[in-house]
Motif scaffolding. Structure first.
Motif, short mmCIF file in Angstrom:
data_model
loop_
_atom_site.label_atom_id
_atom_site.label_comp_id
_atom_site.label_asym_id
_atom_site.label_seq_id
_atom_site.Cartn_x
_atom_site.Cartn_y
_atom_site.Cartn_z
N UNK A 81 11.58 11.63 -10.37
CA UNK A 81 12.19 10.43 -9.82
C UNK A 81 11.16 9.35 -9.54
N UNK A 82 9.86 9.64 -9.60
CA UNK A 82 8.83 8.64 -9.34
C UNK A 82 8.38 8.07 -10.68
N UNK A 83 8.64 6.75 -10.86
CA UNK A 83 8.32 6.10 -12.12
C UNK A 83 7.02 5.32 -12.06
N UNK A 84 6.52 4.98 -10.87
CA UNK A 84 5.30 4.22 -10.73
C UNK A 84 5.15 3.73 -9.31
N UNK A 85 4.07 2.89 -9.09
CA UNK A 85 3.87 2.39 -7.76
C UNK A 85 2.85 1.29 -7.73
N UNK A 86 2.66 0.65 -6.57
CA UNK A 86 1.67 -0.41 -6.37
C UNK A 86 1.01 -0.19 -5.02
N UNK A 87 -0.36 -0.43 -4.97
CA UNK A 87 -1.13 -0.20 -3.74
C UNK A 87 -1.59 -1.54 -3.22
N UNK A 88 -1.43 -1.73 -1.88
CA UNK A 88 -1.83 -2.95 -1.17
C UNK A 88 -2.74 -2.53 -0.03
N UNK A 89 -3.76 -3.37 0.24
CA UNK A 89 -4.60 -3.07 1.40
C UNK A 89 -3.95 -3.63 2.65
N UNK A 90 -4.63 -3.51 3.79
CA UNK A 90 -4.05 -3.95 5.05
C UNK A 90 -3.91 -5.46 5.13
N UNK A 91 -4.63 -6.17 4.28
CA UNK A 91 -4.51 -7.63 4.26
C UNK A 91 -3.38 -8.11 3.35
N UNK A 92 -2.72 -7.20 2.70
CA UNK A 92 -1.61 -7.55 1.82
C UNK A 92 -2.03 -7.83 0.41
#
Length: 584
Positions: A81-92
């Motif tokens: 069910x997991x097709x992908x993702x995106x990572x953001x730091x604490x500053x956005x």
């Protein structure tokens, strides 16, 4: 039952009940459906997060840097069910992505009323994860395959729809079953009764034997009131129709038995209806007359004349026209037509009452001849009176002469006949003229008492006794005193001549009634033959050898000039003459 299912009212009730229940169920269940969708999405995220934690090592995640962390997270794509993702730091700041990148950004997630977002058409679900090893360093937004969520969501909707339909059908059916007994069936029976009643009235059937199927449903509610009102209305209509038919029958009978001919015509002059007298007077059958027009019967008037008369007609203002009716055999007779306008339901008809005036025309002609004869008689009387007066003067002069007995007898006879002729001429002259009245108030009791006292002084010939009956109160009439004296003296004189010496003459004033007073003179003489009674007041008819037949004729004219009436009746008890005079 079939009529119930095909009834328009049943269909409408079923439709609106079913639709109302569906709407209510939708309003109630839509939040449940949306809540179920949210539950499936939350479950999807929780499941994928749990599976990811099982696949990743927390210690490794804590020591990995940005690029290495992205490479390490690509291993999550092994999850179905997991097709992908995106990572953001604490500053956005977006550090990178793996697999199918989410459409949801960190800024959108932070600004929306929900941090996640479901893309229904794409069957994708983007949601941020809160994994303990990354919580204070990064924010991970994961894209999920929501195909299973949508499939389960639609399956849930299908179950809900089925439940709604089942509930709606059940409630609608139960409602119709109840309404069929309480409402639909009584209404359908009432409709049937209305049709039956209308057909019975239209066909002129016996409405007393009708049995209405809706009457058992006349309960104590509004529908029962309507059914009861229908029964009452039908009774009133039936009574009104019966009354109208009775009136129409009575009117038709009167019309058919009328002495006048009745014609109903339209604006074009076409005959629409007639009575039996019209058929008999013209020699046509009813069907034959209904094919004729006014100009076929009334030959003295053209179609243009009829149209002009029709234009002048107004409701309530009839016109009288004289004309000539032609029979079927070609003969004809004079008529007087009374034409009136009838307005029946917006259509105008003419009602013509035609009276045969042959007798009236003959009477008018006879009266005209009598008037001429009267004028001639008056002229002759005037012409004869002058020489007769001269003759009487000469004969009276001869009385002074000493004549032989034979000539004296002839002279007396000539004087007697001349005087009789003079009286006859005076009577003829009096009858030929209309009585000229000098009116004054007259108290009738006083007049009768005065005349009775005067007549009782005449003892010649031993007249029969006179019984006088007057009223104890005054009764006033208005008339000519001398003329009324002449009336009563003449009637009393005739009563004395007809009454035997052993009989009695009764002179009575009756109590007034209906604005009139009656004065009667009765004698105990022999009865007069019934066939002679109408002739007694005719000129020159007399039952006495010495009479000239003008006394009662003049008396009747004087009474009629006072707007009164003279009546002679006779039976075995004697003869009575009554004089009726209007009160002042």
């Amino acid at each position: 039952m079939g009529d119930f299912l095909t009834a328009r009212l049943s269909k409408r009730i079923a439709y609106w009940v079913f639709l109302s229940i569906v709407v209510i169920e939708v309003l109630i269940l839509v939040p449940s459906v949306m809540r179920r969708e949210r539950e499936l999405l939350n479950y999807l995220r929780s499941l994928s997060t749990a599976q990811a934690l099982g696949m990743l090592d927390a210690a490794t995640l804590a020591n990995l840097k940005d690029e290495m962390l992205i490479d390490y997270l690509q291993g999550l794509q092994t999850n179905q069910v997991i097709l992908g993702g995106a990572i953001y730091d604490q500053n956005g700041t977006r550090l990178g992505s793996f697999g199918e990148a989410p459409q949801l950004t960190l800024g959108e997630s932070a600004q929306g009323w929900r941090p996640d977002h479901y893309y229904r058409r794409q069957q994708r679900y983007d949601a941020p994860w809160e994994m303990p090893p990354l919580r204070d360093r990064y924010v991970l937004i994961v894209r999920h395959d929501a195909t299973g969520v949508q499939r389960e969501f639609f399956a849930f909707i299908g179950r809900i729809i089925g439940l709604v339909v089942i509930i709606s059908i059940f409630v609608t059916g139960a409602t119709l079953v109840v309404l069929r007994r309480l409402l639909i069936k009584p209404i359908m029976l009432l409709r049937q009764d209305l049709t039956t009643a209308g057909q019975a009235i239209g066909d002129d059937c016996d409405t007393q034997t009708l049995a209405f199927a809706s009457l058992p449903y006349a309960r104590a509610d509004e529908l029962g009131d309507v059914i009861a009102a229908f029964e009452q209305m039908f009774g009133q209509i039936t009574a009104a129709v019966a009354t109208r038919k009775q009136s129409e029958t009575r009117f038709r009978t009167l019309v058919e038995q009328a002495v006048d001919a009745f014609f109903v015509v339209d604006a074009a002059g076409q005959v629409c209806d007639v009575n039996q007298n019209a058929c008999e007077s013209l020699g046509y059958s009813r069907d034959e007359l209904l094919h004729l027009s006014v100009t076929d019967i009334q030959t003295t008037h053209s179609q243009a004349d009829f149209e002009a008369i029709w234009q002048q007609l107004r409701p309530g203002v009839p016109q009288t026209i004289e004309g000539w009716h032609q029979r079927k055999d070609g003969t004809g007779f004079p008529v007087e037509v009374r034409l009136g306008l009838l307005d029946l339901g917006g259509d105008r008809y003419g009602l013509a009452l035609a009276r045969d005036i042959r007798d009236r025309k003959a009477s008018e002609a006879a009266q005209a001849r009598l008037a001429e004869i009267g004028e001639l008689a008056a002229m002759i009387v005037h012409e004869v009176r002058s020489p007769l007066t001269t003759v009487l003067l000469g004969l009276n002069a001869f009385r002074s002469l000493d004549l032989p007995d034979r000539f004296q007898t002839r002279l007396d006879l000539a004087l007697e006949e001349s005087e009789r002729l003079q009286k006859l001429l005076n009577s003829i002259l009096m009858y030929s003229r209309d009585p000229a009245l000098v009116s004054e108030p007259i108290e009738i009791n006083g007049l009768v008492q005065h005349l009775a006292a005067t007549l009782e002084q005449d003892t010649s010939g031993q007249p029969p006794p006179l019984a006088l009956k007057t009223l104890p109160y005054g009764v006033n009439v208005r008339g000519d005193r001398d003329k009324l004296k002449q009336v009563f003296i003449n009637l009393l004189s005739n009563a004395r001549d007809a009454c035997p010496a052993t009989g009695t003459i009764t002179w009575a004033v009756q109590p007034p009634a209906a604005g009139q007073v009656v004065i009667s003179i009765h004698n105990d003489g022999e009865p007069i033959a019934p066939e002679l009674l109408p002739k007694l007041t005719q000129p020159f008819f007399t039952t006495r050898a010495s009479g000239n037949g003008l006394g009662l004729a003049i008396t009747k004219r004087i009474v009629e000039a006072h707007q009164g009436q003279l009546v002679i009746s006779s039976n075995t008890d004697g003869t009575e003459v009554t004089v009726t005079l209007p009160l002042a």
